[in-house]
Design a protein around this motif. Structure first.
Motif, PDB file in Angstrom:
ATOM      1  N   ASP A 294       0.578  -1.389   0.048  1.00 31.53           N
ATOM      2  CA  ASP A 294      -0.155  -0.020   0.000  1.00 31.53           C
ATOM      3  C   ASP A 294       0.946   1.345  -0.062  1.00 31.53           C
ATOM      4  O   ASP A 294       0.219   2.417   0.314  1.00 31.53           O
ATOM      5  CB  ASP A 294      -0.855  -0.174   1.029  1.00 31.53           C
ATOM      6  N   VAL A 295       2.266   1.158  -0.293  1.00 33.44           N
ATOM      7  CA  VAL A 295       2.961   2.209  -0.119  1.00 33.44           C
ATOM      8  C   VAL A 295       3.693   2.343  -1.831  1.00 33.44           C
ATOM      9  O   VAL A 295       4.212   1.454  -2.151  1.00 33.44           O
ATOM     10  CB  VAL A 295       4.040   2.081   0.632  1.00 33.44           C
ATOM     11  N   VAL A 296       3.512   3.719  -2.295  1.00 35.19           N
ATOM     12  CA  VAL A 296       4.072   3.828  -3.706  1.00 35.19           C
ATOM     13  C   VAL A 296       5.645   3.912  -3.477  1.00 35.19           C
ATOM     14  O   VAL A 296       6.104   4.961  -2.651  1.00 35.19           O
ATOM     15  CB  VAL A 296       3.703   5.051  -4.336  1.00 35.19           C
ATOM     16  N   GLN A 297       6.380   3.191  -4.192  1.00 36.22           N
ATOM     17  CA  GLN A 297       7.834   3.176  -4.102  1.00 36.22           C
ATOM     18  C   GLN A 297       8.470   4.108  -4.846  1.00 36.22           C
ATOM     19  O   GLN A 297       9.518   4.695  -4.550  1.00 36.22           O
ATOM     20  CB  GLN A 297       8.705   2.055  -4.271  1.00 36.22           C
TER      21      GLN A 297
ATOM     22  N   ILE B 119       1.841   8.545 -11.407  1.00 36.14           N
ATOM     23  CA  ILE B 119       1.350   7.351 -11.691  1.00 36.14           C
ATOM     24  C   ILE B 119       2.620   6.386 -10.846  1.00 36.14           C
ATOM     25  O   ILE B 119       3.843   6.392 -11.332  1.00 36.14           O
ATOM     26  CB  ILE B 119       1.416   7.236 -13.105  1.00 36.14           C
ATOM     27  N   SER B 120       2.108   5.499 -10.317  1.00 41.05           N
ATOM     28  CA  SER B 120       3.059   4.568  -9.786  1.00 41.05           C
ATOM     29  C   SER B 120       3.608   3.350 -10.638  1.00 41.05           C
ATOM     30  O   SER B 120       2.794   3.365 -11.895  1.00 41.05           O
ATOM     31  CB  SER B 120       2.269   3.782  -8.518  1.00 41.05           C
ATOM     32  N   LEU B 121       4.369   2.564 -10.304  1.00 41.24           N
ATOM     33  CA  LEU B 121       4.919   1.525 -11.111  1.00 41.24           C
ATOM     34  C   LEU B 121       3.582   0.598 -11.590  1.00 41.24           C
ATOM     35  O   LEU B 121       3.227   0.143 -12.605  1.00 41.24           O
ATOM     36  CB  LEU B 121       5.961   0.750 -10.804  1.00 41.24           C
ATOM     37  N   ALA B 122       2.791   0.349 -10.382  1.00 41.94           N
ATOM     38  CA  ALA B 122       1.479  -0.659 -10.683  1.00 41.94           C
ATOM     39  C   ALA B 122       0.541   0.134 -11.687  1.00 41.94           C
ATOM     40  O   ALA B 122      -0.059  -0.288 -12.403  1.00 41.94           O
ATOM     41  CB  ALA B 122       1.078  -0.639  -9.398  1.00 41.94           C
ATOM     42  N   GLY B 123       0.498   1.407 -11.360  1.00 39.61           N
ATOM     43  CA  GLY B 123      -0.259   2.017 -12.429  1.00 39.61           C
ATOM     44  C   GLY B 123       0.011   2.382 -13.889  1.00 39.61           C
ATOM     45  O   GLY B 123      -0.721   2.097 -14.772  1.00 39.61           O
TER      46      GLY B 123
END
Length: 156
Positions: free
Chosen positions: A120-123, A129-133
Motif C-alpha cells: 500500500d506504499v508507492v515506492q 503514476i506508480s509502477l503498478a499504475g
C-alpha cells in the motif's frame, strides 16, 4: 494471417518489456517488489509462455488469445494494486519482506535487516503514476491491442 503474427509479436513484446522494466527497477533501481508486484509478474510470465507457445504449436490464435488474456489479468492486478497504493480501497495482502540468509549468515540479523515492502506504499512514481499504475495502463493497452489485431484478423 498477418494480424495474428502482429498480435503474437505484441503479446510477446509487451510482457517481456514490462517484466524487463520491473527487473531493471529492482536490480538497478533498488525497488524491491511487494506481493502484488509479484502477482503482476506471474501473469506476464504466463503471457510470455503462451506467446512462445504460439510460435511453435498449432492453434496459434488460441495461444495468442491466452497471452492477451494473461496480459489483461496483469492489467487488472496492476489496477487493483494502484488503487491500494492510492488508498482507494484496502488491499488483500499483508506486508512482505525479502529475507536472505546467505552463506552461513545470522538468520535473526537477516530477518531484522530485511526491507519491509508494503503493497500500500508507492515506492516510485512519475507524473503521479506508480509502477503498478504504469503496468495497468501499458498492460491494458497491450491486451486491447492483441485482441483488436486478433479480431481484425477474423474479418480478413
Amino acid at each position: 494471417m498477418a494480424n495474428v503474427t502482429q498480435a503474437r509479436a505484441l503479446a510477446l513484446v509487451v510482457p517481456v518489456a514490462l517484466v524487463g522494466g520491473a527487473y531493471a527497477f529492482q536490480y538497478w533501481g533498488g525497488l524491491f517488489p511487494c506481493e502484488m508486484c509479484w502477482w503482476q509478474r506471474y501473469a506476464h510470465f504466463a503471457a510470455i509462455a503462451f506467446a512462445v507457445a504460439a510460435l511453435v504449436l498449432p492453434a496459434k490464435k488460441l495461444w495468442v488469445a491466452l497471452a492477451g488474456l494473461a496480459i489483461a489479468v496483469s492489467a487488472a492486478i496492476g489496477g487493483y494494486h494502484a488503487g491500494v497504493e492510492y488508498g482507494w480501497f484496502k488491499g488483500l495482502t499483508e506486508c512482505t519482506t525479502l529475507v536472505n540468509f546467505g552463506a552461513g549468515g545470522d538468520p535473526l540479523a537477516a530477518i531484522m535487516n530485511a526491507p519491509i515492502i508494503r503493497c500500500d506504499v508507492v515506492q516510485w512514481k512519475i507524473f503521479g503514476i506508480s509502477l503498478a499504475g504504469f503496468n495497468f495502463i501499458l498492460s491494458a493497452l497491450g491486451a486491447v491491442g492483441v485482441f483488436a489485431l486478433l479480431l481484425r484478423g477474423k474479418k480478413a
